[in-house]
Design a protein around this motif. Sequence first.
Motif, PDB file in Angstrom:
ATOM      1  N   PRO A 276       8.267   0.202 -20.990  1.00 23.99           N
ATOM      2  CA  PRO A 276       8.896   0.405 -19.682  1.00 23.99           C
ATOM      3  C   PRO A 276       8.143  -0.328 -18.569  1.00 23.99           C
ATOM      4  O   PRO A 276       6.917  -0.318 -18.516  1.00 23.99           O
ATOM      5  N   ILE A 277       8.922  -0.979 -17.730  1.00 23.06           N
ATOM      6  CA  ILE A 277       8.388  -1.627 -16.535  1.00 23.06           C
ATOM      7  C   ILE A 277       9.234  -1.139 -15.364  1.00 23.06           C
ATOM      8  O   ILE A 277      10.402  -1.501 -15.236  1.00 23.06           O
ATOM      9  N   GLY A 278       8.663  -0.294 -14.560  1.00 16.47           N
ATOM     10  CA  GLY A 278       9.374   0.207 -13.392  1.00 16.47           C
ATOM     11  C   GLY A 278       9.442  -0.864 -12.326  1.00 16.47           C
ATOM     12  O   GLY A 278       8.410  -1.401 -11.918  1.00 16.47           O
ATOM     13  N   ASN A 279      10.655  -1.179 -11.889  1.00 11.38           N
ATOM     14  CA  ASN A 279      10.832  -2.223 -10.892  1.00 11.38           C
ATOM     15  C   ASN A 279      10.803  -1.611  -9.496  1.00 11.38           C
ATOM     16  O   ASN A 279      11.801  -1.100  -9.008  1.00 11.38           O
ATOM     17  N   GLY A 280       9.647  -1.687  -8.882  1.00 13.68           N
ATOM     18  CA  GLY A 280       9.475  -1.200  -7.522  1.00 13.68           C
ATOM     19  C   GLY A 280       9.337  -2.343  -6.538  1.00 13.68           C
ATOM     20  O   GLY A 280       8.622  -2.237  -5.548  1.00 13.68           O
ATOM     21  N   ILE A 281      10.015  -3.449  -6.837  1.00 10.36           N
ATOM     22  CA  ILE A 281      10.043  -4.575  -5.906  1.00 10.36           C
ATOM     23  C   ILE A 281      11.224  -4.349  -4.974  1.00 10.36           C
ATOM     24  O   ILE A 281      12.371  -4.358  -5.418  1.00 10.36           O
TER      25      ILE A 281
ATOM     26  N   ARG B  36      11.287   1.945   3.208  1.00  7.24           N
ATOM     27  CA  ARG B  36      11.465   2.030   1.753  1.00  7.24           C
ATOM     28  C   ARG B  36      10.145   2.052   0.987  1.00  7.24           C
ATOM     29  O   ARG B  36      10.133   1.931  -0.226  1.00  7.24           O
ATOM     30  N   LYS B  37       9.027   2.231   1.679  1.00  7.91           N
ATOM     31  CA  LYS B  37       7.722   2.198   1.009  1.00  7.91           C
ATOM     32  C   LYS B  37       7.577   3.266  -0.078  1.00  7.91           C
ATOM     33  O   LYS B  37       6.769   3.110  -0.971  1.00  7.91           O
ATOM     34  N   LYS B  38       8.365   4.305  -0.008  1.00  9.85           N
ATOM     35  CA  LYS B  38       8.251   5.378  -0.997  1.00  9.85           C
ATOM     36  C   LYS B  38       8.987   5.060  -2.294  1.00  9.85           C
ATOM     37  O   LYS B  38       9.023   5.867  -3.220  1.00  9.85           O
ATOM     38  N   LYS B  39       9.575   3.891  -2.405  1.00  8.48           N
ATOM     39  CA  LYS B  39      10.297   3.495  -3.618  1.00  8.48           C
ATOM     40  C   LYS B  39       9.356   3.317  -4.814  1.00  8.48           C
ATOM     41  O   LYS B  39       9.805   3.279  -5.952  1.00  8.48           O
ATOM     42  N   GLY B  40       8.063   3.232  -4.572  1.00  6.14           N
ATOM     43  CA  GLY B  40       7.095   3.157  -5.674  1.00  6.14           C
ATOM     44  C   GLY B  40       7.174   4.389  -6.558  1.00  6.14           C
ATOM     45  O   GLY B  40       7.029   4.308  -7.779  1.00  6.14           O
ATOM     46  N   ALA B  41       7.422   5.535  -5.944  1.00  7.28           N
ATOM     47  CA  ALA B  41       7.541   6.784  -6.702  1.00  7.28           C
ATOM     48  C   ALA B  41       8.748   6.757  -7.631  1.00  7.28           C
ATOM     49  O   ALA B  41       8.695   7.266  -8.755  1.00  7.28           O
ATOM     50  N   GLU B  42       9.840   6.144  -7.181  1.00  3.94           N
ATOM     51  CA  GLU B  42      11.037   6.051  -8.030  1.00  3.94           C
ATOM     52  C   GLU B  42      10.782   5.156  -9.240  1.00  3.94           C
ATOM     53  O   GLU B  42      11.220   5.459 -10.345  1.00  3.94           O
TER      54      GLU B  42
ATOM     55  N   MET C 186      11.495  -6.281   8.260  1.00  2.11           N
ATOM     56  CA  MET C 186      10.301  -5.446   8.067  1.00  2.11           C
ATOM     57  C   MET C 186      10.604  -3.969   8.312  1.00  2.11           C
ATOM     58  O   MET C 186      10.042  -3.102   7.643  1.00  2.11           O
ATOM     59  N   GLN C 187      11.502  -3.655   9.228  1.00  3.85           N
ATOM     60  CA  GLN C 187      11.829  -2.255   9.492  1.00  3.85           C
ATOM     61  C   GLN C 187      12.410  -1.586   8.245  1.00  3.85           C
ATOM     62  O   GLN C 187      12.073  -0.443   7.927  1.00  3.85           O
ATOM     63  N   GLN C 188      13.287  -2.286   7.545  1.00  2.30           N
ATOM     64  CA  GLN C 188      13.828  -1.745   6.291  1.00  2.30           C
ATOM     65  C   GLN C 188      12.715  -1.546   5.270  1.00  2.30           C
ATOM     66  O   GLN C 188      12.689  -0.548   4.555  1.00  2.30           O
ATOM     67  N   ALA C 189      11.811  -2.504   5.176  1.00  2.00           N
ATOM     68  CA  ALA C 189      10.718  -2.419   4.208  1.00  2.00           C
ATOM     69  C   ALA C 189       9.839  -1.199   4.484  1.00  2.00           C
ATOM     70  O   ALA C 189       9.467  -0.466   3.558  1.00  2.00           O
ATOM     71  N   ILE C 190       9.517  -0.981   5.738  1.00  2.60           N
ATOM     72  CA  ILE C 190       8.671   0.159   6.108  1.00  2.60           C
ATOM     73  C   ILE C 190       9.340   1.474   5.690  1.00  2.60           C
ATOM     74  O   ILE C 190       8.689   2.378   5.165  1.00  2.60           O
TER      75      ILE C 190
ATOM     76  N   PHE D 173       0.820  -1.203   0.000  1.00  3.14           N
ATOM     77  CA  PHE D 173       0.000   0.000   0.000  1.00  3.14           C
ATOM     78  C   PHE D 173       0.861   1.263   0.000  1.00  3.14           C
ATOM     79  O   PHE D 173       0.570   2.222  -0.708  1.00  3.14           O
ATOM     80  N   GLY D 174       1.946   1.263   0.762  1.00  2.00           N
ATOM     81  CA  GLY D 174       2.858   2.413   0.764  1.00  2.00           C
ATOM     82  C   GLY D 174       3.524   2.609  -0.585  1.00  2.00           C
ATOM     83  O   GLY D 174       3.638   3.740  -1.074  1.00  2.00           O
ATOM     84  N   LEU D 175       3.977   1.508  -1.193  1.00  5.09           N
ATOM     85  CA  LEU D 175       4.582   1.581  -2.529  1.00  5.09           C
ATOM     86  C   LEU D 175       3.568   2.116  -3.543  1.00  5.09           C
ATOM     87  O   LEU D 175       3.876   2.987  -4.362  1.00  5.09           O
ATOM     88  N   PHE D 176       2.349   1.597  -3.471  1.00  5.13           N
ATOM     89  CA  PHE D 176       1.284   2.005  -4.390  1.00  5.13           C
ATOM     90  C   PHE D 176       0.965   3.489  -4.233  1.00  5.13           C
ATOM     91  O   PHE D 176       0.868   4.214  -5.223  1.00  5.13           O
ATOM     92  N   GLN D 177       0.792   3.937  -2.983  1.00 10.69           N
ATOM     93  CA  GLN D 177       0.457   5.347  -2.752  1.00 10.69           C
ATOM     94  C   GLN D 177       1.538   6.281  -3.278  1.00 10.69           C
ATOM     95  O   GLN D 177       1.237   7.303  -3.887  1.00 10.69           O
ATOM     96  N   SER D 178       2.797   5.942  -3.054  1.00 10.90           N
ATOM     97  CA  SER D 178       3.862   6.821  -3.530  1.00 10.90           C
ATOM     98  C   SER D 178       3.913   6.829  -5.054  1.00 10.90           C
ATOM     99  O   SER D 178       4.168   7.871  -5.665  1.00 10.90           O
TER     100      SER D 178
END
Length: 128
Positions: free
Chosen positions: A94-99, A111-117, A105-109, A18-23
Motif C-alpha cells: 500500500p502507498i497512500g497518496n497524500g499528494i 487541506r493539510k490534514k489530508k495526510g491522515a486520510e 495556497m489557500q486551498q493547500a493550507i 509539515f501539516g500533511l506529515f503531522q496529520s
Amino acid sequence: MKKKILIVGSNYYNQIYFGLFQSAINKLNKKFKCDQLLVPGVFEIPVAISKKIKKYDGFLALGCVIKGETPHFDFISQAATNAIMELSIQNRKPIGNGIITCLNMQQAIKRKKKGAEAAEAVISILSI
C-alpha cells in the motif's frame, strides 16, 4: 513486531508538507514504526519509494502541487499519481497518496490534514 511505514514527502512547500506529515503521524500514532524521507518535489516521490520498496510494509506519499499558469501542474500530478499506483500494484504494497493538488495556497493550507486520510488508506490495506 510493528509494521514499518516510510513517509516520503516533498518539502517544496515546507509548511504544507509539515501539516500533511503531522496529520499522518497522528493517525499512525505508535502502532507503526515510521521513517521519513524528504525529496525536493512531488515528481521525485515515486522513484524514492521504488528505491526503498523492499524495506517497508507500506508507504505514504505526501506533498503539494499548486496550479500555475502552465500545464506543468497537470503533467506532474498525473505522472506522480500513475507512478504511485503502478508501484503499489506491482509490489503489492500500500502507498497512500497524500499528494494534494490545489489551485492556490489557500486551498493547500485548508487541506493539510489530508495526510491522515492517506495514512488511514495504508492502515486499512495492511489489515487485509
